[in-house]
Design an enzyme around this catalytic site. Structure first.
Site, short mmCIF file in Angstrom:
data_model
loop_
_atom_site.label_atom_id
_atom_site.label_comp_id
_atom_site.label_asym_id
_atom_site.label_seq_id
_atom_site.Cartn_x
_atom_site.Cartn_y
_atom_site.Cartn_z
N SER A 141 -3.44 -4.21 -3.32
CA SER A 141 -2.66 -3.03 -2.97
C SER A 141 -3.58 -1.85 -2.72
O SER A 141 -4.51 -1.60 -3.49
CB SER A 141 -1.69 -2.70 -4.11
N SER A 179 0.83 -1.19 0.00
CA SER A 179 0.00 0.00 0.00
C SER A 179 0.87 1.25 0.00
O SER A 179 2.05 1.21 0.30
CB SER A 179 -0.91 0.03 1.24
N GLU A 188 -3.89 2.11 -2.56
CA GLU A 188 -3.27 3.40 -2.87
C GLU A 188 -4.31 4.50 -2.64
O GLU A 188 -5.34 4.54 -3.32
CB GLU A 188 -2.78 3.46 -4.33
#
Length: 344
Positions: free
Chosen positions: A272, A234, A274
């Site tokens: 992930s 992240s 973001e």
């Protein structure tokens, strides 16, 4: 003194940097880190304080953008709805979001007798990444006092790398953490600043790109990494500026955080997270505004391209700086996590 990419003779882009090449080049912005580094406890908190006043009573224009939503941040819904922030921004590890939230609530209650009494409640902004590869994240070691201390010691100069919330982070299979960079943009005959701070904890080494050079596979060979890994970490990216922008314009700007991330090699994997958050110090939105109509400055939309470009370059450099400023470490299974500065 933290290593930065310019110390290695590498220039990312051709836009002028701010005095300290940091998010705190935006006047009034301060950053504080509290680091817990003892044995398997390798974690911490980072506080970004947008201005020195009472941010609940003097709010600032803000926006958030979720690139990939594998994350546990708080406060983003209200930021998108109202277009302002009213607390410092706290970064920490994933399982400490609740502790940080309560600490930030108490911080604001102590300084605002009206919250929850004669006026509404407060919207704490907490961001996180998972530092469990290095840190004993299950131990829940972050205390309220750590969050409050990070706010208290926030200053214009601060350490980067494996400090604060970045203590236990891993980026491109190397040591990650806190990194920052800034750019100067000229508008209407005046210089303005764009600053970016990242908490980097993402990417696969084989994909890593340094200023356009695909060096990831070579680095894999150097450290003996022969198994590809998924991009499932992240990154939290915080953008600050003194450019007069509306919340809508800020959202357009922070959407350019992702090109900056991808220029380092990330494709934003399924697992992930973001998340980008941006704020402008140019307009103050008073909590107790008495006027029915207020004036807010904003730029001519046709002049926004240099801001987009500066955001991309500042983000890319902040990520690389987070890796260069960090020191090598050992994960919980005894494996060495190299620092990029040890390899280049």
């Amino acid at each position: 003194m933290n290593d930065k990419i310019r110390d290695y003779g590498i220039e990312i882009g051709n836009i002028k940097r701010g005095k300290n090449n940091s998010i705190t080049d935006v006047e009034g912005v301060r950053v504080g880190n509290v680091t817990l580094n003892n044995g398997k406890i390798k974690t911490g908190t980072t506080a970004i304080v947008p201005h020195p006043g009472n941010i609940f009573k003097d709010k600032i224009v803000a926006a958030s953008h979720v690139i990939n939503g594998f994350g546990k941040s708080t406060g983003l819904v209200q930021v998108d709805e109202l277009g302002v922030i009213e607390t410092p921004i706290i970064l920490t590890n994933t399982l400490s979001v609740g502790r940080a939230y309560e600490a930030l609530v108490k911080y604001k209650l102590d300084r605002n007798d009206d919250i929850g009494d004669t006026t509404g409640t407060v919207n704490p902004i907490i961001g996180e990444c998972n530092d469990g590869r290095i840190n004993d994240i299950r131990g829940l070691h972050i205390g309220e006092e750590d969050v409050l201390r990070a706010i208290e010691i926030a200053a214009s100069k601060f350490d980067e790398g494996n400090v604060g919330a970045g203590t236990g982070m891993v980026c491109y299979d190397l040591k990650g953490g806190i990194g920052s960079s800034s750019r100067i943009v000229s508008l209407g005959g005046r210089d303005y600043t764009i600053g970016v701070l990242v908490l980097s904890n993402f990417g696969s080494l084989e994909d890593f790109v340094l200023n356009g050079n695909h060096i990831g596979e070579d680095l894999c060979e150097r450290i003996g990494k022969n198994i590809a890994t998924e991009d499932k970490g992240s990154i939290m990216a915080i953008l600050a500026t003194d450019i007069p922008l509306s919340s809508r314009q800020l959202k357009r700007v922070i959407k350019r955080i992702f090109p900056g991330i991808s220029r380092t090699g990330s494709y934003s994997g399924n697992g992930s997270g973001e998340i980008a958050l941006g704020f402008s110090t140019a307009n103050i939105i008073k909590h107790y505004e008495e006027q029915d109509i207020i004036d807010i400055k904003m730029i001519n939309e046709d002049k926004i391209n240099p801001i987009f470009k500066a955001t991309v370059h500042a983000t890319e450099e902040a990520i690389v700086n987070s890796m260069l400023a960090a020191n090598s470490d050992i994960d919980r299974k005894g494996k060495k996590i190299y620092s990029l500065k040890d390899l280049i």
